[in-house]
Design a protein around this motif. Structure first.
Motif, PDB file in Angstrom:
ATOM      1  N   ARG A 189       0.829  -1.206   0.000  1.00  0.00           N
ATOM      2  CA  ARG A 189       0.000   0.000   0.000  1.00  0.00           C
ATOM      3  C   ARG A 189       0.867   1.260   0.000  1.00  0.00           C
ATOM      4  O   ARG A 189       0.567   2.232  -0.712  1.00  0.00           O
ATOM      5  CB  ARG A 189      -0.905   0.006   1.241  1.00  0.00           C
ATOM      6  CG  ARG A 189      -2.021  -1.013   1.202  1.00  0.00           C
ATOM      7  CD  ARG A 189      -2.677  -1.118   2.562  1.00  0.00           C
ATOM      8  NE  ARG A 189      -3.840  -2.000   2.558  1.00  0.00           N
ATOM      9  CZ  ARG A 189      -4.421  -2.447   3.650  1.00  0.00           C
ATOM     10  NH1 ARG A 189      -3.958  -2.102   4.849  1.00  0.00           N
ATOM     11  NH2 ARG A 189      -5.470  -3.241   3.566  1.00  0.00           N
ATOM     12  N   PHE A 190       1.936   1.231   0.818  1.00  0.00           N
ATOM     13  CA  PHE A 190       2.835   2.380   0.900  1.00  0.00           C
ATOM     14  C   PHE A 190       3.511   2.623  -0.449  1.00  0.00           C
ATOM     15  O   PHE A 190       3.638   3.767  -0.914  1.00  0.00           O
ATOM     16  CB  PHE A 190       3.873   2.148   1.997  1.00  0.00           C
ATOM     17  CG  PHE A 190       4.586   3.395   2.461  1.00  0.00           C
ATOM     18  CD1 PHE A 190       4.336   4.635   1.883  1.00  0.00           C
ATOM     19  CD2 PHE A 190       5.516   3.327   3.482  1.00  0.00           C
ATOM     20  CE1 PHE A 190       4.980   5.784   2.318  1.00  0.00           C
ATOM     21  CE2 PHE A 190       6.180   4.471   3.920  1.00  0.00           C
ATOM     22  CZ  PHE A 190       5.907   5.695   3.334  1.00  0.00           C
ATOM     23  N   ASP A 191       3.942   1.563  -1.115  1.00  0.00           N
ATOM     24  CA  ASP A 191       4.591   1.694  -2.423  1.00  0.00           C
ATOM     25  C   ASP A 191       3.645   2.320  -3.442  1.00  0.00           C
ATOM     26  O   ASP A 191       4.061   3.153  -4.267  1.00  0.00           O
ATOM     27  CB  ASP A 191       5.073   0.327  -2.917  1.00  0.00           C
ATOM     28  CG  ASP A 191       6.279  -0.183  -2.141  1.00  0.00           C
ATOM     29  OD1 ASP A 191       6.949   0.636  -1.483  1.00  0.00           O
ATOM     30  OD2 ASP A 191       6.543  -1.406  -2.184  1.00  0.00           O
ATOM     31  N   ARG A 192       2.376   1.944  -3.399  1.00  0.00           N
ATOM     32  CA  ARG A 192       1.402   2.514  -4.338  1.00  0.00           C
ATOM     33  C   ARG A 192       1.209   4.005  -4.091  1.00  0.00           C
ATOM     34  O   ARG A 192       1.053   4.795  -5.028  1.00  0.00           O
ATOM     35  CB  ARG A 192       0.063   1.787  -4.225  1.00  0.00           C
ATOM     36  CG  ARG A 192       0.083   0.354  -4.750  1.00  0.00           C
ATOM     37  CD  ARG A 192      -1.305  -0.248  -4.756  1.00  0.00           C
ATOM     38  NE  ARG A 192      -2.170   0.415  -5.726  1.00  0.00           N
ATOM     39  CZ  ARG A 192      -3.489   0.225  -5.799  1.00  0.00           C
ATOM     40  NH1 ARG A 192      -4.089  -0.593  -4.929  1.00  0.00           N
ATOM     41  NH2 ARG A 192      -4.219   0.851  -6.703  1.00  0.00           N
ATOM     42  N   ILE A 193       1.223   4.411  -2.820  1.00  0.00           N
ATOM     43  CA  ILE A 193       1.101   5.838  -2.494  1.00  0.00           C
ATOM     44  C   ILE A 193       2.319   6.598  -3.004  1.00  0.00           C
ATOM     45  O   ILE A 193       2.198   7.687  -3.581  1.00  0.00           O
ATOM     46  CB  ILE A 193       0.924   6.025  -0.972  1.00  0.00           C
ATOM     47  CG1 ILE A 193      -0.476   5.575  -0.557  1.00  0.00           C
ATOM     48  CG2 ILE A 193       1.156   7.484  -0.578  1.00  0.00           C
ATOM     49  CD1 ILE A 193      -0.720   5.595   0.936  1.00  0.00           C
ATOM     50  N   ARG A 194       3.508   6.020  -2.815  1.00  0.00           N
ATOM     51  CA  ARG A 194       4.726   6.668  -3.310  1.00  0.00           C
ATOM     52  C   ARG A 194       4.682   6.855  -4.828  1.00  0.00           C
ATOM     53  O   ARG A 194       5.117   7.887  -5.347  1.00  0.00           O
ATOM     54  CB  ARG A 194       5.956   5.820  -2.940  1.00  0.00           C
ATOM     55  CG  ARG A 194       6.391   5.910  -1.487  1.00  0.00           C
ATOM     56  CD  ARG A 194       7.799   5.372  -1.362  1.00  0.00           C
ATOM     57  NE  ARG A 194       8.254   5.290   0.024  1.00  0.00           N
ATOM     58  CZ  ARG A 194       8.279   4.169   0.727  1.00  0.00           C
ATOM     59  NH1 ARG A 194       7.858   3.028   0.185  1.00  0.00           N
ATOM     60  NH2 ARG A 194       8.714   4.173   1.976  1.00  0.00           N
TER      61      ARG A 194
END
Length: 388
Positions: free
Chosen positions: A152-157
């Protein structure tokens, strides 16, 4: 209760990301048009929010310039339109946008992300957008982040991170929490003894929101003497008392009589009620042995499984989970733990019968709990243990 001001400097790694954010928003030249606050550490989020309000939103204008939006109720298009439209009533606008996980749900959301890109290509210089991603948990050691959270964090980045600054609200490291306690107390002209600061952080599992709340209570408690000792923490902080009790059951499960007796006297000395607190200690002992019995019966082996095995209202503090699993596994059978419950029930009955010396009752209980089982000890009824 308000969060005490922090004196956390750059040497505190856990505060580094929020410190950078606070530095950026303090200067118009470094302020970005948007940020993503990623993580569920409420204390750090609260710190960021308060800094934004005090720096960018004058109190007299908050009704007109502060907007708390939720993407489950408001579309991203409406939120961006509000940010793009200058306010006639306030010189600057701040928008906190929650539930951004809705941007990453079913469907491609091409239109939503196209609108976000269009806004940030030509943002309103008199507006600040803060996306709140509190559905992601960032542990102290990011290498141990849950795979789903990392994804999820990677998608936000890859999406919002292209246009916005990213502020990581990770769980605070225990050593940093201890330093925060000592530094913040010093800024308030109070000495916080090192062992007291360590106990406060340990007993609350480095949960900064709880620590800041208990910190304020302790400063009120020691008002006048301006010093917080280990005894003050053990007296005022419930979790510290519970921590001492788990240390007692650890000694009992290890059959360490000298340490168990020493811990028992430490508990009694730290109790507000002295000998009169004995019933309360018995209740907590019975509760802890019942928790261990369920852990053993359901073969719980890690702290994640423990929350499924124990129901809401019957769980231990997070800091005690691994310790209690280890203690439960020292008992070879269900029979040993039911024996412990019977001994506690017998001591409870004796205490309620007004004995001459309550401490002697508790000492005998601890010695019996540390001893190897004998067949005669299985005769009393379980009635009182169940009621406890």
């Amino acid at each position: 209760m308000s969060t005490p001001p922090t004196s956390s400097g750059p040497q505190l790694r856990s505060f580094a990301s929020t410190n950078r954010f606070l530095t950026e928003i303090a200067s118009p030249s470094s302020l970005r048009p948007g940020y993503v606050l990623v993580g569920d550490e409420i204390f750090l989020y609260d710190r960021c929010r308060k800094a934004v309000l005090s720096t960018l939103v004058p109190e007299d204008f908050r009704d007109f310039s502060l907007h708390d939006l939720d993407l489950s109720e408001t579309s991203i298009f409406e939120a961006l339109d509000r940010a793009q439209t200058p306010s006639l009533m306030a010189p600057f606008q701040v928008l906190f946008i929650r539930n951004i996980k809705n941007l990453y749900g079913r469907g491609s959301k091409k239109e939503e992300f196209a609108a976000i890109e269009a806004y940030f290509r030509s943002p309103n210089p008199q507006a600040l957008i803060l996306f709140v991603a509190d559905h992601i948990r960032i542990p102290t050691d990011v290498r141990r982040m849950d795979y789903q959270d990392k994804e999820r964090f990677d998608r936000i980045r890859e999406t919002l991170g292209e246009w916005c600054g990213t502020v990581e609200l990770a769980r605070v490291d225990e050593n940093d929490a201890v330093r925060w306690i000592a530094d913040t107390a010093e800024s308030r002209s109070v000495r916080f003894d090192p062992d007291a600061a360590r106990e406060l952080a340990d007993s609350l599992g480095a949960d900064m929101m709880l620590i800041s709340s208990e910190f304020e209570k302790l400063l009120l408690y020691v008002e006048g003497k301006n010093r917080v000792t280990l005894g003050d923490v053990e007296t005022m902080v419930l979790a510290a008392k519970q921590r001492s009790l788990y240390e007692l059951t650890d000694a009992i499960s290890a059959k360490d009589r000298p340490r168990a007796l020493a811990l028992l006297h430490g508990l009694l000395n730290a109790s507000d009620g002295g000998e009169d607190a004995a019933i309360g200690h018995l209740y907590m002992l019975a509760r802890t042995f019942r928790q261990m019995l369920i852990i053993l019966e359901k073969n719980v082996r890690d702290s994640r499984a423990i929350w499924q095995a124990l129901w809401q209202g019957f769980r231990m503090p997070p800091f005690a989970a691994e310790d209690l699993i280890r203690q439960a596994r020292r008992y070879k059978s269900r029979r040993e733990l039911t024996r412990a419950l019977r001994l506690v029930a017998r001591a409870d009955l004796e205490l309620r019968s007004s004995p001459v010396n309550k401490v002697l009752v508790l000492e005998r209980l601890v010695l019996d709990l540390c001893a190897e089982p004998k067949s005669s000890l299985y005769e009393p009824s379980m009635q009182f243990a169940i009621e406890m």
